[in-house]
Design an enzyme around this catalytic site. Sequence first.
Site, PDB file in Angstrom:
ATOM      1  N   LYS A  78      -9.719  13.287   8.176  1.00  0.00           N
ATOM      2  CA  LYS A  78      -9.200  12.897   9.479  1.00  0.00           C
ATOM      3  C   LYS A  78      -9.126  14.111  10.410  1.00  0.00           C
ATOM      4  O   LYS A  78      -9.075  15.251   9.949  1.00  0.00           O
ATOM      5  CB  LYS A  78      -7.786  12.314   9.331  1.00  0.00           C
ATOM      6  CG  LYS A  78      -7.690  10.991   8.621  1.00  0.00           C
ATOM      7  CD  LYS A  78      -6.234  10.563   8.511  1.00  0.00           C
ATOM      8  CE  LYS A  78      -6.104   9.214   7.821  1.00  0.00           C
ATOM      9  NZ  LYS A  78      -6.584   8.113   8.669  1.00  0.00           N
ATOM     10  N   ASP A  98      -2.272  10.634   3.445  1.00  0.00           N
ATOM     11  CA  ASP A  98      -3.682  10.278   3.621  1.00  0.00           C
ATOM     12  C   ASP A  98      -4.383  11.301   4.510  1.00  0.00           C
ATOM     13  O   ASP A  98      -4.263  11.265   5.731  1.00  0.00           O
ATOM     14  CB  ASP A  98      -3.792   8.881   4.240  1.00  0.00           C
ATOM     15  CG  ASP A  98      -5.243   8.456   4.426  1.00  0.00           C
ATOM     16  OD1 ASP A  98      -6.122   9.025   3.741  1.00  0.00           O
ATOM     17  OD2 ASP A  98      -5.495   7.569   5.255  1.00  0.00           O
ATOM     18  N   GLU A 138      -9.246   3.862   2.411  1.00  0.00           N
ATOM     19  CA  GLU A 138      -8.785   3.924   1.022  1.00  0.00           C
ATOM     20  C   GLU A 138      -7.725   2.880   0.687  1.00  0.00           C
ATOM     21  O   GLU A 138      -7.539   2.525  -0.478  1.00  0.00           O
ATOM     22  CB  GLU A 138      -8.254   5.323   0.714  1.00  0.00           C
ATOM     23  CG  GLU A 138      -6.811   5.601   1.098  1.00  0.00           C
ATOM     24  CD  GLU A 138      -6.544   5.456   2.596  1.00  0.00           C
ATOM     25  OE1 GLU A 138      -5.436   5.022   2.958  1.00  0.00           O
ATOM     26  OE2 GLU A 138      -7.428   5.770   3.416  1.00  0.00           O
ATOM     27  N   ARG A 195      -7.578  -0.303   1.209  1.00  0.00           N
ATOM     28  CA  ARG A 195      -8.150  -1.511   0.593  1.00  0.00           C
ATOM     29  C   ARG A 195      -8.620  -1.248  -0.833  1.00  0.00           C
ATOM     30  O   ARG A 195      -8.694  -2.163  -1.647  1.00  0.00           O
ATOM     31  CB  ARG A 195      -9.280  -2.038   1.474  1.00  0.00           C
ATOM     32  CG  ARG A 195     -10.476  -1.124   1.620  1.00  0.00           C
ATOM     33  CD  ARG A 195     -11.294  -1.390   2.862  1.00  0.00           C
ATOM     34  NE  ARG A 195     -10.619  -0.920   4.064  1.00  0.00           N
ATOM     35  CZ  ARG A 195     -11.107  -1.082   5.300  1.00  0.00           C
ATOM     36  NH1 ARG A 195     -12.266  -1.689   5.482  1.00  0.00           N
ATOM     37  NH2 ARG A 195     -10.439  -0.649   6.338  1.00  0.00           N
ATOM     38  N   ASP A 251       1.726   6.519   5.678  1.00  0.00           N
ATOM     39  CA  ASP A 251       0.725   5.586   5.167  1.00  0.00           C
ATOM     40  C   ASP A 251       1.205   4.843   3.923  1.00  0.00           C
ATOM     41  O   ASP A 251       0.469   4.028   3.371  1.00  0.00           O
ATOM     42  CB  ASP A 251      -0.586   6.320   4.872  1.00  0.00           C
ATOM     43  CG  ASP A 251      -1.810   5.438   5.053  1.00  0.00           C
ATOM     44  OD1 ASP A 251      -1.702   4.409   5.742  1.00  0.00           O
ATOM     45  OD2 ASP A 251      -2.877   5.765   4.502  1.00  0.00           O
ATOM     46  N   ASP A 274     -11.869   7.357   3.943  1.00  0.00           N
ATOM     47  CA  ASP A 274     -10.665   7.140   4.733  1.00  0.00           C
ATOM     48  C   ASP A 274     -10.302   5.659   4.837  1.00  0.00           C
ATOM     49  O   ASP A 274      -9.279   5.312   5.398  1.00  0.00           O
ATOM     50  CB  ASP A 274     -10.827   7.747   6.137  1.00  0.00           C
ATOM     51  CG  ASP A 274      -9.513   7.837   6.883  1.00  0.00           C
ATOM     52  OD1 ASP A 274      -8.456   7.894   6.222  1.00  0.00           O
ATOM     53  OD2 ASP A 274      -9.531   7.852   8.126  1.00  0.00           O
ATOM     54  N   LYS A 331       0.856  -1.194   0.000  1.00  0.00           N
ATOM     55  CA  LYS A 331       0.000   0.000   0.000  1.00  0.00           C
ATOM     56  C   LYS A 331       0.891   1.242   0.000  1.00  0.00           C
ATOM     57  O   LYS A 331       1.688   1.432   0.913  1.00  0.00           O
ATOM     58  CB  LYS A 331      -0.904  -0.003   1.232  1.00  0.00           C
ATOM     59  CG  LYS A 331      -1.702   1.281   1.443  1.00  0.00           C
ATOM     60  CD  LYS A 331      -2.419   1.290   2.782  1.00  0.00           C
ATOM     61  CE  LYS A 331      -3.027   2.642   3.087  1.00  0.00           C
ATOM     62  NZ  LYS A 331      -3.655   2.696   4.436  1.00  0.00           N
TER      63      LYS A 331
END
Length: 498
Positions: free
Chosen positions: A278, A271, A350, A352, A289, A348, A266
Site C-alpha cells: 500500500k 495490512d 487478502e 477475502r 483492518d 492486498d 475478518k
Amino acid sequence: MDFEITSGSITSAESDCLIVGIGADSQLTPSASAIDQASNGYLSEILAQGDIQGKSAQTLMLHRVPGITAKRVLLVGLGKQGERQDRNYRKVVKAAMDQIKASRLKSALFAFDGLAADDADSYRQVRHLTEWAGAELYQYDETKSKKADPILLEQIQVQLDEELRDIGEFAIQDGAAISNGVSTARQLGNLPGNICTPSYLADQALALGAEHDSVEVTVLDEAEMEQLGMHSLLSVGHGSDQPSKLIVINYRGAGDNDKPHVLVGKGITFDTGGISLKPGEGMDEMKFDMCGAASVLGTMTAIAEMGVELNVVGIIAAAENMPSGRATKPGDIVTTMSGQTVEILNTDAEGRLVLCDALTYAGRFEPQTVVDIATLTGACIIALGHHATGLLANDDELAARLLEAGEQAADKAWRLPLWDEFQEQLDSNFADIANIGGRPAGTITAACFLSRFTKEYRWAHLDIAGVAWKSGGKEKGASGRCVPLLCQYLLNQSADEE
C-alpha cells in the site's frame, strides 16, 4: 456506570443535574414545565432572554434553580418536531454528555418525556439513550504514559412513567450490554498492530470464555489449519512473524439441538498490502483492518451479557499481512479448504482470502444463517461513503432482516446487488477463481468471491470499510460498528424463535 429507571416528581428528584428538553422556539416540554412551575417561572424568564432557543443540541446549564431539589438543570434543545430522527437524537445525547463530563458531575437524570426522538417506542428510546451515553464515556489511553482524567459520573437515571418501568429496565440492560460490546470493539480496533496481534485477539476471546459459562472458545493454530486445508487463509500470514489464528467462540443460549447463527469476522491485525504494498500515507490506519473481528468479539460480549436465548458461533480469521521473502506473491495459486483454487493477482485483496476458508469452516456447524463482517473494500467507501454498511446476500429474507435490524439499531446498512453477471469478472486462466475482478463494482465482485464458498447455507456479507473507523483529528478512532446492528439482528432472531 450505573443506569437506572426512576419515576415520581421531577422537582424533588435528587441529582447533580436534571436534563430536560426545550423544543424549537423555546417550547417547554412537560418536565421543563414542571420545573418552571416549581420555580415560579424561572425557566420562562431565561427563555425570554433568548439564551437558548431550543435548536437541536443547544445546551444551557443552570445552577441553583429555585423550587427543586437537584443542584443543576441542563436545558437541551430538541429542535423542531420533524427534525427528531435518530441522528438528531444522538446529537442531543452527545451534547448533554459533553456538558456532564465538562462539569465533572457524579449523577445525572435525563427527563426527555419521550420527545427527543420521533419514535414512540419507549424501549428503543431508552436503549439508544443508554448506548449513546455509554459511548460518550469511552476513553482510549491504553498506550499513553499520561492517563486520561477519570470521568466522575457514577449514575445516570432515566425518568419514565411508572407503567413503563419494566420496559425501561429491559432497555437499560440491553443498552448497557450493547454499549459494552461497542466499547470492546472500539478498544480492539484502536490498539496498535504491535499489541493487537492474532494471538492477542485469541487471548481476548479466551478471556471472554473464562468470564461466561455460556461461552466456549477454541483456537486453531497454523498446524491445525494446515491439516484442514486452509491454505488460502494461511497464505496471507506467510510474510509475517506473527502466527495466524482461527478463533471459534461458541455461545450457547438455547437448546443443544438448536442450530446456531454464525458470525464470521475478518481479523487482519495489520495490512501492509503484502507484496502489493500500500502507499505509505495513511497506512497506520490499517490497524483497523481487524474491525470485522472486533465487531464479532464485541457482539459476542454483548449477547453473553444479555443472555440472549440463541446459539451463536463467532469465527475470527486472524492474520497479519506483511511483505517478506516468505510472503505470498502476485500470481501465486492456493487451494482453499473447499478444494477450489485461487489465483492471487493482488496480495492486498487478502480479506477475502482469510474469509473464504473461515466461511467453509462455518458450514460444519450446520448454521441457520451466516453473516460475515469485514473492512473488505475501499470501493464500498466510494459507493456509500462513511454512513452505511454495504450489504450483499444470497438470501432475500436474511438481507431484509439485517436491513430492518440496522434501522432499529440506528446502525444502517444498504443492499447492493449480487448478480451472476459480476461473477465473470473473477475468471482466471490458471485457477478456479481470481481474487480480484478489476476496479468496476469492486465491492460486489469481492462479495461474489465469497459467495463461491457459501452455497450450502443462507449467507450475508457486511462490508464495513466506510464505517468501522473515523479518520483525522480528535475523532480519529474505531467506531464499534456494526455491533448494534448485529445485536439487534440476533435479538430479533431470538424473539422469533421463542
